[in-house]
Design an enzyme around this catalytic site. Structure first.
Site, PDB file in Angstrom:
ATOM      1  N   GLY A   1       0.911  -1.037  -0.128  1.00 33.80           N
ATOM      2  CA  GLY A   1      -0.025  -0.028  -0.021  1.00 33.80           C
ATOM      3  C   GLY A   1       0.939   1.292  -0.053  1.00 33.80           C
ATOM      4  O   GLY A   1       2.083   1.121  -0.257  1.00 33.80           O
ATOM      5  N   ASN A   2       0.403   2.320   0.030  1.00 31.25           N
ATOM      6  CA  ASN A   2       1.113   3.607   0.177  1.00 31.25           C
ATOM      7  C   ASN A   2       0.181   4.654   1.124  1.00 31.25           C
ATOM      8  O   ASN A   2      -0.653   4.395   1.882  1.00 31.25           O
ATOM      9  CB  ASN A   2       0.934   4.302  -1.120  1.00 31.25           C
ATOM     10  N   ARG A   3       0.835   5.695   1.434  1.00 37.79           N
ATOM     11  CA  ARG A   3       0.668   6.677   2.446  1.00 37.79           C
ATOM     12  C   ARG A   3      -0.556   7.806   2.370  1.00 37.79           C
ATOM     13  O   ARG A   3      -0.615   8.625   2.981  1.00 37.79           O
ATOM     14  CB  ARG A   3       1.829   7.315   3.176  1.00 37.79           C
TER      15      ARG A   3
END
Ligand code: C5P
Length: 229
Positions: free
Chosen positions: A29-31
């Site tokens: 995933g990412n932020r």
């Protein structure tokens, strides 16, 4: 109060990050917090638009008042939702942070420790949803992208942004300078609006709501004047 200048317009906004599954409990995933996309959806609804928000993973955000919210997980789910929802839209805004890559294999069961070196995760490239939406768009639809660019100088950031606008083929590209606590997981944003006609408008440092207002202000003159009103 905001002007009701989007009454009769149908808009679709994507927000948040995608999660690319590895097994039933793990993902890459990412932020992305989703805050900028939510602000775009909220402001459009306040200005009278019929809004669909397609949300990936986000911080704990309240649904924007008046918007229909669809939830997606992976980039491929986001892609399917965007193609389905954008067909009849006047404006499509891709504010989601789409994973560039996903694991090739999705394990049916939880990947176990084996006591040996872990197997490397093989990745494959996700489709570029924005490029696909531009190719598939009906006449008159306005398509907007976002770009988070790093660069030592403003010139680098704009140069990368201009090249990206050309590659993606969208009408407007909102370019954010990232790094140094800018753009991701923060409350404020600043940047530039690059348009397909070559114009370049700075967006002053401000809240994500203020940036959303600036983006809709830039979209309005691009809308087909004989549509719907
Ligand atoms: O190429 P880059 O990821 O910087 O482009 C950012 C823009 O493209 C954003 O509007 C993002 O939502 C969109 N995008 C996409 N599909 C991808 C990657 C990015 O639609 N696979």
């Amino acid at each position: 109060a905001l002007p009701r200048d989007l009454v009769g317009r149908k808009v679709v906004v994507s927000a948040g990050g995608t999660r690319e599954p590895l097994d039933p409990v793990r993902f890459l995933g990412n932020r992305s917090s989703g805050k900028q996309g939510y602000a775009l959806a909220r402001v459009a609804a306040q200005r009278g638009a019929e809004v669909t928000l397609v949300a990936g993973n986000t911080a704990d955000l309240a649904d924007p008042a008046g918007a229909r919210v669809l939830r997606v997980g992976s980039a491929r789910e986001l892609r399917d939702a965007m193609h389905a929802e954008s067909a009849g839209a006047d404006v499509v805004v891709m504010a989601a942070a789409v994973a560039d890559f996903r694991p090739v294999a999705l394990s049916d069961s939880k990947i176990k420790k084996s006591g040996q070196e872990p197997a490397p995760i093989k990745l494959t490239t996700n489709p570029d949803i924005l490029v696909e939406l531009v190719r598939a768009r009906p006449a008159g639809q306005v398509v907007v992208g976002f770009a988070a660019e790093t660069g030592d100088a403003t010139g680098d950031v704009l140069h990368h942004g201009r090249a990206k606008l050309g590659r993606k083929g969208c009408d407007l590209l909102v370019v954010n300078a990232v790094g140094d606590g800018k753009a991701f997981e923060v409350e404020d944003n600043a940047g530039w609006l690059l348009a397909a006609d070559g114009s370049e408008t700075p967006i002053p440092h401000g809240s994500k709501t203020q940036l959303a207002v600036a983006v809709w202000n830039a979209i309005l003159p691009l809308l087909d004047s004989c549509a719907r009103l």
